[in-house]
Design a protein around this motif. Structure first.
Motif, PDB file in Angstrom:
ATOM      1  N   ILE A  45       0.840  -1.185   0.000  1.00 41.72           N
ATOM      2  CA  ILE A  45       0.000   0.000   0.000  1.00 41.72           C
ATOM      3  C   ILE A  45       0.884   1.247   0.000  1.00 41.72           C
ATOM      4  O   ILE A  45       1.792   1.400   0.808  1.00 41.72           O
ATOM      5  CB  ILE A  45      -0.935   0.007   1.218  1.00 41.72           C
ATOM      6  N   ILE A  46       0.597   2.130  -0.920  1.00 49.38           N
ATOM      7  CA  ILE A  46       1.369   3.363  -1.074  1.00 49.38           C
ATOM      8  C   ILE A  46       0.462   4.533  -0.742  1.00 49.38           C
ATOM      9  O   ILE A  46      -0.651   4.634  -1.252  1.00 49.38           O
ATOM     10  CB  ILE A  46       1.912   3.500  -2.501  1.00 49.38           C
ATOM     11  N   THR A  47       0.901   5.381   0.131  1.00 43.44           N
ATOM     12  CA  THR A  47       0.131   6.561   0.493  1.00 43.44           C
ATOM     13  C   THR A  47       0.844   7.817  -0.011  1.00 43.44           C
ATOM     14  O   THR A  47       2.066   7.917   0.052  1.00 43.44           O
ATOM     15  CB  THR A  47      -0.043   6.662   2.016  1.00 43.44           C
ATOM     16  N   ARG A  48       0.053   8.729  -0.494  1.00 45.04           N
ATOM     17  CA  ARG A  48       0.596   9.998  -0.959  1.00 45.04           C
ATOM     18  C   ARG A  48       0.669  10.974   0.203  1.00 45.04           C
ATOM     19  O   ARG A  48      -0.305  11.174   0.921  1.00 45.04           O
ATOM     20  CB  ARG A  48      -0.286  10.580  -2.062  1.00 45.04           C
ATOM     21  N   THR A  49       1.799  11.558   0.392  1.00 45.47           N
ATOM     22  CA  THR A  49       1.957  12.569   1.434  1.00 45.47           C
ATOM     23  C   THR A  49       2.281  13.900   0.783  1.00 45.47           C
ATOM     24  O   THR A  49       3.076  13.973  -0.152  1.00 45.47           O
ATOM     25  CB  THR A  49       3.080  12.186   2.411  1.00 45.47           C
ATOM     26  N   ARG A  50       1.637  14.922   1.255  1.00 53.51           N
ATOM     27  CA  ARG A  50       1.837  16.262   0.726  1.00 53.51           C
ATOM     28  C   ARG A  50       2.527  17.123   1.779  1.00 53.51           C
ATOM     29  O   ARG A  50       2.238  17.007   2.967  1.00 53.51           O
ATOM     30  CB  ARG A  50       0.491  16.884   0.373  1.00 53.51           C
ATOM     31  N   SER A  51       3.407  17.954   1.347  1.00 56.20           N
ATOM     32  CA  SER A  51       4.074  18.874   2.266  1.00 56.20           C
ATOM     33  C   SER A  51       3.287  20.176   2.321  1.00 56.20           C
ATOM     34  O   SER A  51       2.563  20.525   1.388  1.00 56.20           O
ATOM     35  CB  SER A  51       5.504  19.146   1.790  1.00 56.20           C
ATOM     36  N   PRO A  52       3.406  20.928   3.415  1.00 54.68           N
ATOM     37  CA  PRO A  52       2.747  22.238   3.473  1.00 54.68           C
ATOM     38  C   PRO A  52       3.376  23.208   2.471  1.00 54.68           C
ATOM     39  O   PRO A  52       4.467  22.973   1.950  1.00 54.68           O
ATOM     40  CB  PRO A  52       3.006  22.691   4.915  1.00 54.68           C
ATOM     41  N   PHE A  53       2.680  24.290   2.202  1.00 51.96           N
ATOM     42  CA  PHE A  53       3.239  25.332   1.354  1.00 51.96           C
ATOM     43  C   PHE A  53       4.439  25.966   2.050  1.00 51.96           C
ATOM     44  O   PHE A  53       4.422  26.200   3.256  1.00 51.96           O
ATOM     45  CB  PHE A  53       2.201  26.422   1.076  1.00 51.96           C
ATOM     46  N   SER A  54       5.461  26.231   1.291  1.00 51.50           N
ATOM     47  CA  SER A  54       6.569  27.005   1.841  1.00 51.50           C
ATOM     48  C   SER A  54       6.108  28.439   2.066  1.00 51.50           C
ATOM     49  O   SER A  54       5.067  28.865   1.554  1.00 51.50           O
ATOM     50  CB  SER A  54       7.759  26.979   0.886  1.00 51.50           C
ATOM     51  N   ASP A  55       6.874  29.204   2.823  1.00 51.66           N
ATOM     52  CA  ASP A  55       6.472  30.572   3.132  1.00 51.66           C
ATOM     53  C   ASP A  55       6.311  31.407   1.870  1.00 51.66           C
ATOM     54  O   ASP A  55       5.354  32.193   1.736  1.00 51.66           O
ATOM     55  CB  ASP A  55       7.503  31.234   4.051  1.00 51.66           C
ATOM     56  N   GLU A  56       7.233  31.240   0.918  1.00 51.16           N
ATOM     57  CA  GLU A  56       7.170  32.041  -0.308  1.00 51.16           C
ATOM     58  C   GLU A  56       5.925  31.693  -1.125  1.00 51.16           C
ATOM     59  O   GLU A  56       5.228  32.578  -1.638  1.00 51.16           O
ATOM     60  CB  GLU A  56       8.423  31.818  -1.151  1.00 51.16           C
ATOM     61  N   VAL A  57       5.631  30.382  -1.221  1.00 49.85           N
ATOM     62  CA  VAL A  57       4.456  29.955  -1.991  1.00 49.85           C
ATOM     63  C   VAL A  57       3.177  30.412  -1.305  1.00 49.85           C
ATOM     64  O   VAL A  57       2.239  30.895  -1.960  1.00 49.85           O
ATOM     65  CB  VAL A  57       4.477  28.423  -2.172  1.00 49.85           C
ATOM     66  N   ALA A  58       3.116  30.274   0.013  1.00 54.42           N
ATOM     67  CA  ALA A  58       1.921  30.692   0.742  1.00 54.42           C
ATOM     68  C   ALA A  58       1.652  32.184   0.561  1.00 54.42           C
ATOM     69  O   ALA A  58       0.500  32.603   0.388  1.00 54.42           O
ATOM     70  CB  ALA A  58       2.084  30.358   2.227  1.00 54.42           C
ATOM     71  N   GLN A  59       2.705  32.984   0.576  1.00 53.33           N
ATOM     72  CA  GLN A  59       2.533  34.423   0.380  1.00 53.33           C
ATOM     73  C   GLN A  59       2.042  34.738  -1.024  1.00 53.33           C
ATOM     74  O   GLN A  59       1.185  35.608  -1.215  1.00 53.33           O
ATOM     75  CB  GLN A  59       3.849  35.139   0.657  1.00 53.33           C
ATOM     76  N   ALA A  60       2.563  34.003  -2.011  1.00 58.79           N
ATOM     77  CA  ALA A  60       2.130  34.237  -3.386  1.00 58.79           C
ATOM     78  C   ALA A  60       0.668  33.843  -3.587  1.00 58.79           C
ATOM     79  O   ALA A  60      -0.086  34.523  -4.303  1.00 58.79           O
ATOM     80  CB  ALA A  60       3.021  33.453  -4.350  1.00 58.79           C
TER      81      ALA A  60
END
Length: 428
Positions: A45-60
């Motif tokens: 079983i393979i699960t997809r994990t997502r990382s949070p937005f970086s600060d620069e991406v979140a600001q954009a």
């Protein structure tokens, strides 16, 4: 083909075939049972994990100029692409939960703006979360636009029965009764085109959920609180949303202690209730377990001159000493002690002896209650109950390093008992 695609195809294919086998549909079609049971499994079983937005991406993704571009260039029909995205960012809801919001999803209770949504994804709009006033006003404006779209299409406002089924973000295609909400494909297509214009890399809307969970944990929320807010079934499901910030909080948890039963006020909780500690407060009361303690039976001694017991001015009477502290890893030990004392009291020859035993163990019982409440407030109670220190690996668990002063634990037991007594009196 990726491993994830293989897993999804084989998992759903096996599910369809097994359901056909159980319902008798396979036999009606002449589908051989051996073929159904021989269908290969998806493997690991393979699960997809997502990382949070970086600060620069979140600001954009939150910049006002970029949000105006999102609405003007990628939603020319004004169906609510910007409002849906801002709701995802602010509330951490899943994309499907937001685009399927009903028209009457807003409300005020005690003056506070609330958003009702289908958290269980089964059509029950019975979960509400508090939202900022700015988002509430923006969604109210979207309500008015949706009602205007309905009036233009049907030359009349909706009646009460129609309004109850109207989506907040209705589709403008194949939607004669105005009950069809926007599709995820429509939202994702506009969102992806917007990202391409911003040239900030490949991201998906669901990562806003990870970003919010990470921010909540950094602000001091426990996994229990995050799980409830995000609508997760278990804390295990919530953990992969906060993997980035987990190490930040563990630096504090490994040095947060409460004291043992020998203190002046055993059982007093650190914050006075079950709210998690702020990072500043936790650092202020931190005790370094590695440098200022010596292992003792059922806890630790924080009297620094004591190394092997030879310099102990209290004759190693640890359980009655205010220098003795309990850690989260000692919970099961003290629970067993409590059961032993209860059995002794129940087997006492007379009531006076039983009362004496209960009174003698009372400070320890309050300390145990306070330890349980403190661990629950920090989201560590389940871990502590699963940790019995019977394997060497358990000594490296974070619960082992989470200890509390007994003086800080005693009021927790008192508060709970007083509240129970008050509730019983009110019921009477």
């Amino acid at each position: 083909m990726t491993a994830y695609t293989r897993q999804m195809v084989f998992t759903h294919t096996r599910r369809i075939l097994l359901e056909a086998l159980e319902s008798g549909e396979a036999e009606r079609l002449g589908l051989d049972r051996g073929f159904v049971t021989a269908m290969p499994s998806p493997g690991r079983i393979i699960t997809r994990t997502r990382s949070p937005f970086s600060d620069e991406v979140a600001q954009a993704l939150a910049a006002e100029a970029n949000l105006q571009t999102l609405a003007a260039c990628h939603d020319p029909a004004d169906r609510g692409l910007r409002e849906a995205w801002e709701t995802i960012v602010v509330t951490g809801r899943r994309c499907s939960e937001v685009i399927k919001l009903r028209l009457d999803c807003l409300g005020r209770y005690g003056g506070l703006p609330m958003l009702w949504h289908d958290q269980t994804k089964v059509g029950n709009y019975d979960a509400a979360i508090r939202i900022p006033e700015q988002l509430h006003q923006r969604l109210e404006a979207r309500q008015r636009k949706t009602l205007a779209f309905f009036a233009v299409r049907h030359n009349r406002p909706p009646i009460a029965e129609e309004r109850a089924h109207l989506p907040l973000f209705p589709s403008n295609q194949r939607n004669s009764d105005s009950r069809r909400p926007l599709s995820y494909q429509w939202f994702h297509r506009g969102f992806k085109a917007w990202l391409n214009d911003l040239d900030i890399g490949r991201w998906v809307p669901h990562q806003a959920r990870h970003s919010l969970a990470t921010s909540l944990l950094r602000a001091g929320a426990s996994l229990t609180h995050i799980r409830r807010y995000l609508g997760q079934v278990s804390e295990r499901m919530a953990e992969h949303y906060v993997h980035l910030a987990q190490s930040d909080l563990e630096d504090v948890l490994q040095h947060v202690w409460v004291a043992g039963p020998g203190a002046a006020n055993p059982g007093e909780i650190l914050t006075g209730d079950l709210t998690p500690l702020t990072r500043e407060h936790a650092m202020a009361i931190a005790i370094d377990l590695g440098r200022r303690s010596t292992p003792a039976e059922g806890g630790f001694c924080t009297f620094q001159p004591v190394v092997d017991g030879g310099d102990c001015p209290w004759g190693l009477n640890c359980h009655s000493c205010d220098k003795f502290v309990l850690s989260g890893a000692d919970l099961l030990y003290w629970r067993r002690k409590r059961e032993q004392w209860r059995l002794l009291a129940e087997g006492a020859p007379d009531d006076a002896t039983a009362d004496y035993l209960h009174a003698y163990f009372e400070p320890t019982a309050r300390a145990i209650d306070g330890l349980e409440k403190a661990l629950a407030g920090l989201g560590l109670l389940d871990d502590a109950l699963a940790l019995d220190l019977r394997k060497p690996q358990d000594y490296f668990h974070r619960v082992w390093s989470t200890a509390f002063r007994a003086a800080d634990l005693t009021d927790a037991g008192h508060d709970e008992q007083d509240q129970t007594t008050t509730d019983e009196q009110e019921c009477a």
